[in-house]
Design a protein around this motif. Structure first.
Motif, mmCIF file in Angstrom:
data_model
loop_
_atom_site.group_PDB
_atom_site.id
_atom_site.type_symbol
_atom_site.label_atom_id
_atom_site.label_comp_id
_atom_site.label_asym_id
_atom_site.label_seq_id
_atom_site.Cartn_x
_atom_site.Cartn_y
_atom_site.Cartn_z
ATOM 1 N N ARG A 14 -46.545 -17.192 89.527
ATOM 2 C CA ARG A 14 -46.084 -16.810 90.870
ATOM 3 C C ARG A 14 -45.786 -15.306 90.927
ATOM 4 N NH1 ARG A 14 -42.659 -21.280 90.198
ATOM 5 N NH2 ARG A 14 -40.810 -19.936 90.301
ATOM 6 N N ALA A 15 -45.149 -14.791 89.875
ATOM 7 C CA ALA A 15 -44.805 -13.370 89.856
ATOM 8 C C ALA A 15 -46.071 -12.506 89.862
ATOM 9 C CB ALA A 15 -43.953 -13.050 88.630
ATOM 10 N N GLY A 16 -47.062 -12.909 89.087
ATOM 11 C CA GLY A 16 -48.305 -12.153 89.031
ATOM 12 C C GLY A 16 -49.036 -12.144 90.358
ATOM 13 N N LEU A 17 -49.094 -13.317 90.997
ATOM 14 C CA LEU A 17 -49.760 -13.402 92.298
ATOM 15 C C LEU A 17 -48.992 -12.629 93.363
ATOM 16 C CD1 LEU A 17 -50.893 -17.142 92.276
ATOM 17 C CD2 LEU A 17 -52.396 -15.155 92.466
ATOM 18 N N ARG A 18 -47.664 -12.718 93.310
ATOM 19 C CA ARG A 18 -46.846 -11.992 94.280
ATOM 20 C C ARG A 18 -47.091 -10.487 94.173
ATOM 21 N NH1 ARG A 18 -41.995 -11.689 92.078
ATOM 22 N NH2 ARG A 18 -41.806 -13.961 92.076
ATOM 23 N N GLN A 19 -47.107 -9.996 92.941
ATOM 24 C CA GLN A 19 -47.313 -8.559 92.734
ATOM 25 C C GLN A 19 -48.702 -8.137 93.207
ATOM 26 O OE1 GLN A 19 -46.601 -7.267 88.736
ATOM 27 N NE2 GLN A 19 -47.173 -5.145 89.130
#
Length: 203
Positions: A14-19
């Motif tokens: 989720r963090a990677g996609l959000r960034q």
């Protein structure tokens, strides 16, 4: 602005996609969900435009979540982002209402393109999925064993493969244990399997 509900049980994903998606001015992660229950709460608010859904989540599977979303909001686009390759489930999930299917090893730019495509009300068909669909038209008898399953049988197949018991399956699907056992028998017969271990190995 395309408001996206991101459903994946891995915080790092989720963090990677959000960034990555934050670098595109027309894309906004409006909600993040770690399971199907949280996702349905977000869907019921009506404040999102697209769901980006992981196929494999704890508890209720992504397949069940897709069906629940389509029952509540039929027009809401659902883009599947899965750890499974397109050849495994793409055709089945597109038939069940998914607006597109991407494997997690795809190019990140494909996710952006897919989100914009399904937001416009169109289906996103990658080159790999297009080839699968073309193959199915040219030789409809040449199907993988899981592709001959009905929608409910496919649900039971995925849950059994995850190790769920007949009793737990019956409770979560609001069916009797006898009915679930019947579905299990049909799955085994259609797929030519002998045991749960065979089923898990296939999955």
């Amino acid at each position: 602005m395309i408001r996206i509900a991101l459903a994946d049980d891995h915080a790092l994903v989720r963090a990677g996609l959000r960034q990555f998606l934050s670098t595109h001015v027309d894309l906004l992660i409006a909600a993040e969900c770690a399971d199907a229950r949280e996702l349905m709460e977000v869907v019921r608010t009506g404040k999102i435009d697209v769901v980006l859904l992981d196929l494999s989540m704890p508890g209720t599977s992504g397949v069940d979540a897709l069906q629940a979303i389509k029952a509540f909001a039929p027009a809401l686009p659902v883009l599947i982002l899965s750890g499974f390759s397109e050849s495994h489930y793409a055709r089945t999930l597109l038939k069940q209402g998914a607006s597109g299917y991407l494997s997690k090893d795809c190019d990140p730019d494909d996710i952006v393109k897919a989100l914009r495509t399904v937001f416009r009300g169109r289906r996103y068909i990658s080159e790999g999925v297009a080839e699968l669909l073309a193959d199915s038209l040219s030789d409809p008898m040449d199907k993988a064993p899981h592709e001959v399953l009905s929608e409910r049988e496919f649900q039971v197949f995925l849950r059994l493969a995850k190790g769920e018991s007949i009793g737990h399956l019956a409770d979560s699907l609001a069916l009797s244990a006898k009915t679930v056992s019947t579905y299990r028998t049909r799955v085994m017969e259609k797929m030519g399997l002998q045991s749960n271990s065979d089923l898990t190995y296939y999955a």
